[in-house]
Design a protein around this motif. Structure first.
Motif, PDB file in Angstrom:
ATOM      1  N   PHE A  82       0.843  -1.209   0.000  1.00 23.63           N
ATOM      2  CA  PHE A  82       0.000   0.000   0.000  1.00 23.63           C
ATOM      3  C   PHE A  82       0.879   1.260   0.000  1.00 23.63           C
ATOM      4  N   ILE A  83       1.871   1.288   0.904  1.00 22.37           N
ATOM      5  CA  ILE A  83       2.667   2.497   1.084  1.00 22.37           C
ATOM      6  C   ILE A  83       3.564   2.757  -0.116  1.00 22.37           C
ATOM      7  N   LEU A  84       4.202   1.706  -0.636  1.00 23.28           N
ATOM      8  CA  LEU A  84       5.040   1.913  -1.818  1.00 23.28           C
ATOM      9  C   LEU A  84       4.207   2.341  -3.020  1.00 23.28           C
ATOM     10  N   THR A  85       2.993   1.824  -3.128  1.00 28.74           N
ATOM     11  CA  THR A  85       2.100   2.243  -4.215  1.00 28.74           C
ATOM     12  C   THR A  85       1.779   3.733  -4.099  1.00 28.74           C
ATOM     13  N   ALA A  86       1.588   4.196  -2.864  1.00 28.08           N
ATOM     14  CA  ALA A  86       1.296   5.613  -2.650  1.00 28.08           C
ATOM     15  C   ALA A  86       2.519   6.494  -2.897  1.00 28.08           C
ATOM     16  N   LEU A  87       3.718   5.971  -2.657  1.00 28.86           N
ATOM     17  CA  LEU A  87       4.937   6.773  -2.760  1.00 28.86           C
ATOM     18  C   LEU A  87       5.478   6.882  -4.174  1.00 28.86           C
ATOM     19  N   ILE A  88       5.316   5.827  -4.955  1.00 31.27           N
ATOM     20  CA  ILE A  88       5.947   5.800  -6.285  1.00 31.27           C
ATOM     21  C   ILE A  88       4.937   6.254  -7.334  1.00 31.27           C
ATOM     22  N   ALA A  89       5.012   7.540  -7.663  1.00 32.76           N
ATOM     23  CA  ALA A  89       4.066   8.118  -8.614  1.00 32.76           C
ATOM     24  C   ALA A  89       4.475   7.840 -10.058  1.00 32.76           C
ATOM     25  N   ASP A  90       5.788   7.835 -10.325  1.00 30.32           N
ATOM     26  CA  ASP A  90       6.287   7.614 -11.682  1.00 30.32           C
ATOM     27  C   ASP A  90       7.732   7.156 -11.621  1.00 30.32           C
ATOM     28  N   GLU A  91       8.377   7.080 -12.789  1.00 31.68           N
ATOM     29  CA  GLU A  91       9.726   6.526 -12.877  1.00 31.68           C
ATOM     30  C   GLU A  91      10.804   7.443 -12.315  1.00 31.68           C
ATOM     31  N   THR A  92      10.445   8.646 -11.878  1.00 32.45           N
ATOM     32  CA  THR A  92      11.445   9.541 -11.283  1.00 32.45           C
ATOM     33  C   THR A  92      11.592   9.321  -9.778  1.00 32.45           C
ATOM     34  N   CYS A  93      10.665   8.591  -9.172  1.00 33.94           N
ATOM     35  CA  CYS A  93      10.655   8.426  -7.710  1.00 33.94           C
ATOM     36  C   CYS A  93      11.642   7.353  -7.268  1.00 33.94           C
ATOM     37  N   GLY A  94      12.280   7.592  -6.125  1.00 34.42           N
ATOM     38  CA  GLY A  94      13.239   6.634  -5.602  1.00 34.42           C
ATOM     39  C   GLY A  94      13.037   6.358  -4.133  1.00 34.42           C
ATOM     40  N   VAL A  95      13.418   5.156  -3.719  1.00 40.04           N
ATOM     41  CA  VAL A  95      13.302   4.721  -2.329  1.00 40.04           C
ATOM     42  C   VAL A  95      14.665   4.214  -1.870  1.00 40.04           C
TER      43      VAL A  95
END
Length: 411
Positions: A82-95
């Motif tokens: 759930f949380i990673l789905t909310a955090l990663i909006a597109d290919e520019t996002c990093g964790v």
């Protein structure tokens, strides 16, 4: 089932102790009298969330927990998704992820199209964190145009088995607050701490002690599960996450994600309730319950030493002490001949090694390459959940196999 077939059956007291019967009645009442066959609130039944909130408050020395910020889940895995789905909006996002790390994070980030921003744990210092390494990793990612928005901490560690010090956890929460990173605290092994000189400190407690909670200066999501600890009820799929410092509008979107699955399974919710609130002193089941938990813990503690010390004694192996969790993550010297054979087969060298181990001893381990590691390092993750006798025999087989493997590929 109808009460007359369950808690009010005339012979129920012959099958279950009185406090267990009363707890069953309490649970059914908390579920509105309909049992576990109906949907609950999408965040989980309120009666169970209230018990979780009290558990968290007691664990963290009275730091308040808002029951409305708790989401029960099918194990920690679905909450992480759930949380990673909310955090990663597109290919520019990093964790930011630890290396090594439990693959659910890397696999989910790949699935969602985000960037994995790895930070190396220091094997020479018992898999400890290095703040300079964290700053390096974040700086390099930003130079590559990655928008790093979150940070994963696994404590106690999987696959590495370390337990971070109070200072290390405080350094992490301050790092995340400084760089405005959402901290994802994977704390599912919090009850599995075997080193007498180590103590689990939650990220929420660290954030409170450093003043970050009071100043509303950190965004934190912590995860827990019934799959680990001393219960190990992984098939029940019980878990929860707590949101701390998360904007209400964001929380609403997470609630929508949770609602899309209607609710987590009720057997898992009930299992979580039982885990966070066991029998209390004076209850009929209290002494037997505590005795069983103590016996499980003591055996796990012995097994952690049997395996970590046993593997470390094998020539060509190096294994850090398993301070916590349920795993050892040794490094293994693999002959050049084996490395060449692995390259010819198109597999990592430690995969070749793990397959050989399975075929020759029946022992199944996970190649370290599946968790991430420094270039040139090889190894595997093994659990120490089988019995003490089995683990003693396993160490002997590890040693025998390594000697034979090296002889085969050194020839």
């Amino acid at each position: 089932m109808p009460d007359e077939c369950g808690v009010d059956h005339p012979d129920v007291s012959k099958m279950f102790p009185s406090d267990a019967i009363e707890r069953a009645r309490e649970i059914k009442q908390g579920l509105g009298g309909v049992g576990s066959g109906a949907y609950s609130h999408s965040q989980g039944a309120r009666c169970f969330r209230e018990e979780i909130a009290k558990f968290i408050e007691e664990r963290d020395g009275g730091v308040p927990c808002d029951v409305e910020c708790l989401f029960m889940s099918n194990g920690a895995s679905s909450a992480i998704n759930f949380i990673l789905t909310a955090l990663i909006a597109d290919e520019t996002c990093g964790v930011m992820l630890p290396i090594p790390q439990y693959p659910i994070y890397s696999a989910t980030i790949d699935l969602l199209g985000g960037h994995k921003v790895g930070y190396y744990l220091d094997e020479t210092k018992g898999w400890d964190l290095n703040m300079e390494e964290l700053e390096r990793s974040l700086r390099d990612a930003k130079k590559r145009g990655i928008k790093v928005n979150s940070f994963v901490l696994i404590n106690p560690g999987n696959p590495t088995g370390q337990v971070l010090s109070k200072k290390a956890v405080q350094d992490i929460v301050k790092f995340c607050a400084k760089h405005k990173l959402v901290l994802l605290a994977d704390e599912v092994y919090q009850e599995n701490v075997y080193d007498d000189n180590a103590k689990f400190v939650s990220c929420k407690k660290a954030a409170s002690d450093t003043g970050l909670l009071k100043d509303d200066a950190i965004e934190l999501v912590s995860f827990h599960s019934t799959s680990k600890g001393l219960f190990g009820e992984c098939g029940r799929r019980g878990g929860y996450m707590e949101l701390v410092g998360i904007d209400p509008a964001v929380k609403d979107q997470i609630y929508k994600l949770a609602s899309s699955g209607l609710c987590s399974g009720l057997p898992g919710q009930i299992m979580m309730s039982l885990m966070v609130r066991g029998p209390k002193p004076g209850d009929v089941s209290y002494e037997s319950h505590e005795k069983e938990k103590a016996a499980i813990f003591a055996s796990l503690k012995r097994r952690s030493k049997i395996v970590s010390e046993g593997l470390n004694s094998i020539p060509g192996f190096s294994c850090q002490a398993a301070q916590g969790s349920m795993y050892c993550f040794p490094s293994v010297e693999i002959p050049e001949g084996a490395q060449k054979a692995a390259a010819e087969e198109g597999v990592p060298p430690d995969t070749l090694y793990a397959i050989s181990l399975l075929e020759n001893t029946g022992i199944c381990v996970v190649p370290a390459s599946g968790f991430g590691q420094k270039p040139g390092r090889f190894g595997f993750r093994t659990t120490f959940l089988p019995s003490e006798k089995e683990m003693e025999r396993a160490v002997e087989l590890f040693a025998k196999h390594h000697e034979e493997f090296c002889a085969k590929y050194d020839a």
